[in-house]
Design an enzyme around this catalytic site. Structure first.
Site, PDB file in Angstrom:
ATOM      1  N   TYR A  26       4.629  66.541  99.000  1.00  0.00           N
ATOM      2  CA  TYR A  26       3.689  65.424  99.095  1.00  0.00           C
ATOM      3  C   TYR A  26       3.622  64.678  97.761  1.00  0.00           C
ATOM      4  CZ  TYR A  26      -0.741  62.943  99.720  1.00  0.00           C
ATOM      5  OH  TYR A  26      -1.718  61.977  99.785  1.00  0.00           O
ATOM      6  N   GLU A  48      -8.419  60.876 104.627  1.00  0.00           N
ATOM      7  CA  GLU A  48      -9.267  61.053 103.440  1.00  0.00           C
ATOM      8  C   GLU A  48     -10.704  61.342 103.857  1.00  0.00           C
ATOM      9  OE1 GLU A  48      -8.318  61.523 100.443  1.00  0.00           O
ATOM     10  OE2 GLU A  48      -6.285  60.701 100.441  1.00  0.00           O
ATOM     11  N   TRP A  56      -7.523  69.188 100.155  1.00  0.00           N
ATOM     12  CA  TRP A  56      -6.515  68.300 100.722  1.00  0.00           C
ATOM     13  C   TRP A  56      -5.388  69.082 101.399  1.00  0.00           C
ATOM     14  CZ3 TRP A  56      -5.888  63.939 102.847  1.00  0.00           C
ATOM     15  CH2 TRP A  56      -4.623  63.420 103.057  1.00  0.00           C
TER      16      TRP A  56
END
Length: 188
Positions: A26, A48, A56
């Site tokens: 990522y 988000e 995350w």
């Protein structure tokens, strides 16, 4: 530098980007690279919001399930989701099952259907600035993210505070918070 992680490939990454293989991919291939397109930005905004209060990595590992559950984050499609879809999403073990966040995602799709999301979000991108030297130099909130969150809320978006807005700005390349010594090239 303690704020960097040296990968097995010999590349220096922002420390979080070297903490797991998922994060490395990522970090290297997506985070901080410019994203345009209303559906693509709706996906990032929605993820988000789902991340709020969670790590995350949880969202990243569930992203494909989110994409399947939310029709590839097509604004037009998600805007037509009904209460039955919300119930379906609450039963989907592949995603984060938080009714407030699910309701916000469906609501936000309806709001996003009436705006040029790319134009709106990118209007808050600050002028280019030097990359931060250390993690301590990376803010959680900026004047621009505060203004973005305020503008989104004024239009009716939910689950979009200044911290979420700044995380969106980082993830979509509106700001470049890769550290100075990170190998990822400047993309903006």
């Amino acid at each position: 530098m303690a704020d960097l992680a040296l990968g097995t490939d010999g590349r220096a990454r922002c420390s979080w980007g070297g903490s797991t293989p998922d994060y490395a991919v990522y970090h290297d291939e997506e985070w901080g690279r410019p994203v345009r397109g209303d559906d693509a930005l709706f996906e990032r905004l929605t993820l988000e919001a789902f991340q709020s209060g969670l790590s995350w990595i949880t969202i990243l590992r569930k992203r494909e399930a989110f994409r399947a559950a939310f029709a590839g984050f097509s604004i037009a499609t998600v805007a037509e989701f009904t209460e039955a879809d919300a119930v379906r999403l609450m039963a989907d073990t592949g995603i984060v099952r938080n009714r407030m966040k699910i309701d916000a995602a469906l609501h936000n799709a309806r709001v996003a259907a009436g705006v040029e999301l790319t134009e709106l979000l990118w209007s808050f991108a600050p002028p280019e600035r030097p990359r931060p030297l250390t993690r301590a130099d990376v803010p959680a909130v900026t004047a621009e993210s505060t203004a973005m969150a305020k503008a989104l809320k004024k239009r009716g978006f939910k689950f979009v505070g200044p911290t979420t807005a700044y995380a969106l700005m980082q993830a979509t390349g509106m700001v470049d918070d890769h550290l100075t010594e990170c190998w990822v090239p400047v993309m903006r």
